[in-house]
Enzyme design. Structure first.
Site, mmCIF file in Angstrom:
data_model
loop_
_atom_site.group_PDB
_atom_site.id
_atom_site.type_symbol
_atom_site.label_atom_id
_atom_site.label_comp_id
_atom_site.label_asym_id
_atom_site.label_seq_id
_atom_site.Cartn_x
_atom_site.Cartn_y
_atom_site.Cartn_z
ATOM 1 N N LYS A 109 -1.756 -26.197 -46.649
ATOM 2 C CA LYS A 109 -2.175 -27.503 -46.156
ATOM 3 C C LYS A 109 -3.511 -27.360 -45.432
ATOM 4 O O LYS A 109 -3.585 -26.869 -44.307
ATOM 5 C CB LYS A 109 -1.148 -28.106 -45.197
ATOM 6 C CG LYS A 109 -1.336 -29.621 -45.009
ATOM 7 C CD LYS A 109 -1.064 -30.109 -43.606
ATOM 8 C CE LYS A 109 -2.235 -29.970 -42.675
ATOM 9 N NZ LYS A 109 -3.444 -30.762 -43.063
ATOM 10 N N THR B 289 -2.870 -25.425 -29.798
ATOM 11 C CA THR B 289 -1.681 -24.907 -29.122
ATOM 12 C C THR B 289 -0.564 -25.934 -29.144
ATOM 13 O O THR B 289 0.610 -25.598 -29.373
ATOM 14 C CB THR B 289 -2.034 -24.528 -27.672
ATOM 15 O OG1 THR B 289 -3.046 -23.515 -27.686
ATOM 16 C CG2 THR B 289 -0.822 -24.012 -26.923
ATOM 17 N N GLU C 106 -2.365 -18.486 -34.515
ATOM 18 C CA GLU C 106 -3.540 -18.292 -33.644
ATOM 19 C C GLU C 106 -3.981 -19.677 -33.227
ATOM 20 O O GLU C 106 -4.242 -20.543 -34.067
ATOM 21 C CB GLU C 106 -4.642 -17.541 -34.399
ATOM 22 C CG GLU C 106 -5.788 -17.090 -33.503
ATOM 23 C CD GLU C 106 -6.902 -18.105 -33.452
ATOM 24 O OE1 GLU C 106 -7.119 -18.689 -32.357
ATOM 25 O OE2 GLU C 106 -7.558 -18.321 -34.479
ATOM 26 N N CYS D 265 -12.400 -21.269 -31.541
ATOM 27 C CA CYS D 265 -11.449 -20.986 -30.470
ATOM 28 C C CYS D 265 -11.921 -19.812 -29.622
ATOM 29 O O CYS D 265 -11.495 -19.641 -28.485
ATOM 30 C CB CYS D 265 -10.068 -20.720 -31.043
ATOM 31 S SG CYS D 265 -10.063 -19.615 -32.454
#
Length: 543
Positions: free
Chosen positions: A212, A267, A293, A327
């Site tokens: 996806k 997150t 991650e 990130c």
């Protein structure tokens, strides 16, 4: 039939092209950009190697020109997701039974295709659809993607070399089986290479995957699928499911054949996935492997012995390359009072020479952020900092979405080391600086470690080796990727395996054997050559 113990070519990192004015690679990429900018393809859902167009249509827009439609794409609905799972499980029977070298060959070929004939398409789709400048795209969509394919094939072979001891009369063996199910690979918008790695790392190990892509990265995700198809990946081994993550996950996470989740993203979303897996844990055939991650709040802590020019370049590149949409980006800096004025001047000098704009103009250092939602969120951080009496914007701060989603490289000076922009992930071109008294070094290390819930990347700048050792020791849990006298971004496959802990993920280190180990289920086989013929033991012969 002849057999052999095959080995893969020892991998080397792909060479970054510089696209110098007048070079053939520059002309070739420019031509690909021009062509792709005008094509506007219609992208479907790919199930079992066939493309379907279910009708729920979205549009891929160029972030730097939000009125420019690059492609239309069809979103997968519940029926398409169910069909994709069925197709994947059917393909698994054949794919898992192939010799490991046959699977590795697909990805070694894919690496060469990505490095050669597909390189311009991968770069162009990443530049246009995700707003990367030419150098950021080249490092990501070409080099790192190629590296993942090459190194993962090599690491998969190494996993099989780990064999148990065998005493006389016994032969102990261990085989690496794929997981008993499918892997749900959920990709972010910001790295084409990561989008390619998330489904393919498990697949190299014999698994099948549902891929996806982020909706904003559907164009480059589609090119990835074309690379794999050209490399000979059998139909159905990877299903391509553009669409809303929540609606796809609703079907996938309830399915009893879910074998694992390979995720890169926020997150919050990862925690929601983990929670949903826990909710349905009793319904799965096996315990799903969950690898993720997620967010980060990359730090740079500067000691008074640091070189100012080196720190300035590291902060500018680390904070503002790809608009800070990494990130790993340098988002918070801790600077000693004795160096602050010099450093601020050096950074301003660097930033004043950099321009922002359309990625088709190769002179620009950065471009627009990904979409309207990101623009609004990042602008909110800047606006609140402007109103905060303890914060001062010392560079940039201007935002405009008139043409594209542009936010200037912004540097905030704060008196509060726990102000919003020092602790929250922004995911944009915003760096916050806190100035500390030179004598307060040890307390600053504690502040760096405890200020946020993230632990992905960070760096220390210092000359004194004792200081470097101290920072490395005290910040051991603060970053999964730690840098000494370097920016906290730019991990290279095979050189700096990537991942962090705490709220930053499971630290399973993409680009290393550690990640591939999560996608296999070992089976130990013991063969005894001369089995015993009686149940008793010699000790039993006498009282």
């Amino acid at each position: 039939m002849y057999t052999a113990t095959w080995s893969t070519p020892r991998p080397i990192n792909d060479t970054v092209r510089v696209y110098a004015p007048g070079s053939p690679e520059r002309a070739s990429l420019k031509a690909a950009l021009t062509k792709m900018a005008t094509e506007r393809p219609e992208i479907g859902v790919i199930i079992g190697g066939k493309e379907y167009f279910p009708g729920n249509v979205g549009t891929v827009l160029a972030p730097f020109n939000r009125r420019h439609a690059l492609a239309l794409f069809h979103r997968a609905g519940e029926e398409e997701v169910k069909s994709a799972i069925d197709s994947a499980m059917k393909a698994r029977r054949h794919w898992a039974s192939l010799p490991w070298d046959a699977r590795a060959a697909v990805f070694l070929r894919a690496a060469e295709l990505a490095a050669g004939p597909f390189r311009d398409l991968l770069n162009a789709s990443t530049m246009l659809g995700q707003g990367k400048t030419v150098m950021q795209a080249e490092i990501d969509a070409a080099c790192e993607l190629v590296d993942f394919f090459r190194f993962n094939a090599y690491y998969a072979r190494r996993l099989m070399d780990e064999q148990p001891a065998s005493p006389p009369g016994v032969w102990n063996r261990m085989e690496q089986r794929p997981l008993e199910g499918f892997v749900f690979a959920v990709a972010p918008f910001n790295f084409t290479s990561i989008a390619a790695n998330l489904p393919t790392a498990p697949v190299i190990c014999g698994n099948v995957a549902l891929f996806k892509p982020a909706e904003t990265a559907t164009l480059s995700g589609y090119v990835i699928m074309k690379v794999l198809e050209a490399a000979g990946l059998p139909p159905g081994v990877i299903q391509f499911l553009p669409g809303h993550g929540s609606s796809i996950a609703d079907v996938v996470l309830r399915h009893p054949d879910l074998g694992g989740v390979h995720f890169t993203g926020s997150t919050t979303t990862f925690r929601e996935i983990w929670s949903r897996v826990g909710q349905f844990i009793s319904s799965y055939r096996s315990y799903p492997r969950i690898v993720g991650e997620t967010g980060g709040k990359g730090f740079v802590v500067v000691h008074p012995t640091a070189d100012v020019a080196e720190v300035a370049v590291a902060l500018v590149r680390g904070a503002f390359e790809y608009q800070g949409q990494k990130c790993s980006a340098a988002s918070r800096a801790y600077v000693p009072q004795s160096l602050y004025n010099q450093l601020a001047a050096a950074m301003e000098n660097e930033l004043s020479q950099l321009t922002m704009g359309d990625v088709l103009d190769f002179r620009h250092f950065l471009s627009a952020v990904i979409d309207a939602r990101a623009y609004s969120r990042i602008k909110g951080f800047v606006d609140r900092a402007r109103e905060n009496p303890k914060c001062k914007i010392i560079f940039g701060g201007n935002c405009s979405d008139e043409i594209g989603y542009f936010i200037e490289p912004t540097v905030i000076l704060t008196q509060d080391p726990k102000s919003e922009t020092m602790v929250e992930e922004i995911f944009g071109p915003v760096l916050t600086v806190f100035v500390y008294a030179d004598s307060d070094w040890e307390n600053v290390l504690e502040l760096v470690d405890q200020s946020t819930s993230y632990a992905l990347t960070g760096s220390v700048f210092a000359r004194d080796r004792r200081i470097i050792v101290e920072a490395t020791t005290k910040l051991a849990a603060a970053a999964g990727n730690f840098y000494i006298n370097d920016k906290p971004t730019g991990a290279v496959v095979g050189q700096q395996p990537f991942g962090g802990a705490r709220a930053s993920g499971t630290n399973d280190k993409a680009g290393s054997p550690l990640n591939l180990m999560r996608w296999v289920s070992p089976r130990t086989i013991k063969e005894t050559f001369v089995p015993p013929r009686q149940a008793g033991y010699p000790v039993m012969g006498e009282k």
